[in-house]
Write an enzyme that holds these catalytic residues in place. Structure first.
Site, PDB file in Angstrom:
ATOM      1  N   ASP A  68       0.866  -1.163   0.000  1.00  0.00           N
ATOM      2  CA  ASP A  68       0.000   0.000   0.000  1.00  0.00           C
ATOM      3  C   ASP A  68       0.907   1.218   0.000  1.00  0.00           C
ATOM      4  OD1 ASP A  68      -2.962   0.349   0.082  1.00  0.00           O
ATOM      5  OD2 ASP A  68      -2.425   1.804   1.617  1.00  0.00           O
ATOM      6  N   SER A  69       0.510   2.203  -0.770  1.00  0.00           N
ATOM      7  CA  SER A  69       1.355   3.386  -0.918  1.00  0.00           C
ATOM      8  C   SER A  69       0.526   4.640  -0.791  1.00  0.00           C
ATOM      9  CB  SER A  69       2.021   3.398  -2.291  1.00  0.00           C
ATOM     10  OG  SER A  69       2.798   2.263  -2.469  1.00  0.00           O
ATOM     11  N   ASP A 153       3.001  11.123  -9.628  1.00  0.00           N
ATOM     12  CA  ASP A 153       4.390  11.357 -10.069  1.00  0.00           C
ATOM     13  C   ASP A 153       4.616  12.732 -10.711  1.00  0.00           C
ATOM     14  OD1 ASP A 153       5.534   9.056  -9.075  1.00  0.00           O
ATOM     15  OD2 ASP A 153       5.231   7.902 -10.906  1.00  0.00           O
TER      16      ASP A 153
HETATM   17  P1  ITT Z   1      -3.693  -2.072  -5.110  1.00  0.00           P
HETATM   18  O1  ITT Z   1      -4.394  -1.737  -3.812  1.00  0.00           O
HETATM   19  O2  ITT Z   1      -4.444  -3.058  -5.968  1.00  0.00           O
HETATM   20  O3  ITT Z   1      -2.257  -2.472  -4.924  1.00  0.00           O
HETATM   21  P2  ITT Z   1      -4.070   0.788  -5.692  1.00  0.00           P
HETATM   22  O4  ITT Z   1      -3.870   1.583  -6.948  1.00  0.00           O
HETATM   23  O5  ITT Z   1      -5.440   0.793  -5.075  1.00  0.00           O
HETATM   24  O6  ITT Z   1      -3.601  -0.713  -6.011  1.00  0.00           O
HETATM   25  P3  ITT Z   1      -3.012   1.989  -3.269  1.00  0.00           P
HETATM   26  O7  ITT Z   1      -4.211   1.617  -2.483  1.00  0.00           O
HETATM   27  O8  ITT Z   1      -1.666   1.738  -2.672  1.00  0.00           O
HETATM   28  O9  ITT Z   1      -2.978   1.240  -4.684  1.00  0.00           O
HETATM   29  O10 ITT Z   1      -3.227   3.486  -3.723  1.00  0.00           O
HETATM   30  C1  ITT Z   1      -2.289   4.445  -3.640  1.00  0.00           C
HETATM   31  C2  ITT Z   1      -2.481   5.460  -4.738  1.00  0.00           C
HETATM   32  O11 ITT Z   1      -1.398   6.395  -4.584  1.00  0.00           O
HETATM   33  C3  ITT Z   1      -2.339   4.826  -6.112  1.00  0.00           C
HETATM   34  O12 ITT Z   1      -3.560   4.603  -6.751  1.00  0.00           O
HETATM   35  C4  ITT Z   1      -1.456   5.810  -6.879  1.00  0.00           C
HETATM   36  O13 ITT Z   1      -2.120   6.542  -7.812  1.00  0.00           O
HETATM   37  C5  ITT Z   1      -0.786   6.652  -5.809  1.00  0.00           C
HETATM   38  N1  ITT Z   1       0.595   6.171  -5.849  1.00  0.00           N
HETATM   39  C6  ITT Z   1       1.110   5.057  -5.278  1.00  0.00           C
HETATM   40  N2  ITT Z   1       2.393   4.888  -5.604  1.00  0.00           N
HETATM   41  C7  ITT Z   1       2.708   5.924  -6.417  1.00  0.00           C
HETATM   42  C8  ITT Z   1       3.872   6.275  -7.109  1.00  0.00           C
HETATM   43  O14 ITT Z   1       4.974   5.530  -7.067  1.00  0.00           O
HETATM   44  N3  ITT Z   1       3.836   7.369  -7.842  1.00  0.00           N
HETATM   45  C9  ITT Z   1       2.736   8.129  -7.926  1.00  0.00           C
HETATM   46  N4  ITT Z   1       1.581   7.855  -7.338  1.00  0.00           N
HETATM   47  C10 ITT Z   1       1.556   6.745  -6.571  1.00  0.00           C
END
Ligand code: ITT
Length: 193
Positions: A68-69, A153
């Site tokens: 999660d990010s 990004d």
């Molecule tokens: P999963 O849960 O299926 O892994 P998700 O897209 O829903 O995919 P997250 O719940 O982690 O992922 O959502 C975090 C959001 O933050 C994600 O949709 C991205 O658009 C943004 N994000 C995450 N990592 C990023 C990165 O490296 N660069 C830019 N934006 C990012």
């Protein structure tokens, strides 16, 4: 070693596959016979990462990697953070990015500090669980720049590159990114199993 790569985000899949160079056979969610939909209702990025890894591992009886990010903006008290994918509701990333820039209107460069954070989690059906964190520090740009990468990004300005993450190649982003440092730690754990 077989590893379920439990993310529905194709951009994450692309980055993770570039980062991990061990001999791992990734199993994509798309190859599984049925779907589950873990609800990301954790209060923190860590809670959601763990929840996804555990639920996928037990549903499919496979060693599983999830992550999660989120983007934390200091001026917005850490928002969007755990709500990064839902920020502003059902709008495009272009609109989410414009919304953040609007919320920071008139805020000088030194007060635009932000960071990307990833918590990666590996779990297996027996209850084994490990997590790793990665962060990268930067600033919210005054305008979106670049079409590379994904999500936030184009508005994440990274001073050592003097560019946004939207302006650099995947290879450059992976040298320093939150995801790369979390996933490299997970790779070390996988090697030790
Ligand atoms: P999963 O849960 O299926 O892994 P998700 O897209 O829903 O995919 P997250 O719940 O982690 O992922 O959502 C975090 C959001 O933050 C994600 O949709 C991205 O658009 C943004 N994000 C995450 N990592 C990023 C990165 O490296 N660069 C830019 N934006 C990012």
């Amino acid at each position: 070693m077989k590893l379920l790569l439990a993310t529905k985000n194709p951009d994450k899949i692309r980055e993770i596959k570039e980062i991990i160079d061990s001999n791992i056979e990734f199993i994509p969610l798309s190859s599984l016979p049925f779907e589950i939909e873990p609800i990301e209702d954790g209060k923190t990025i860590e809670e959601n990462a763990i929840k996804k890894a555990r639920e996928y591992a037990s549903a499919y009886s496979l060693l599983t990697l999830s992550e999660d990010s989120g983007l934390e903006v200091d001026y917005l008290n850490g928002a969007p953070g755990v709500y990064s994918s839902r920020f502003g509701g059902d709008i495009s990333y272009e609109e989410k990015n414009r919304l953040i820039i609007k919320l920071l209107k008139g805020v000088p460069f030194e007060k635009r500090k932000a960071r990307f954070k990833t918590i990666a989690a590996i779990a297996d059906p027996s209850g084994f669980l490990k997590t790793a964190e990665g962060t990268v520090e930067g600033f919210i740009a005054f305008e979106p720049k670049g079409n590379n990468g994904f999500g936030y990004d184009p508005i994440f300005f990274y001073p050592p590159f003097n560019k946004t993450f939207g302006e650099v190649s995947l290879e450059e982003k992976n040298k320093v990114s939150h995801r790369a440092s979390a996933i490299r730690k997970i790779e070390e754990i996988l090697k030790s199993l």
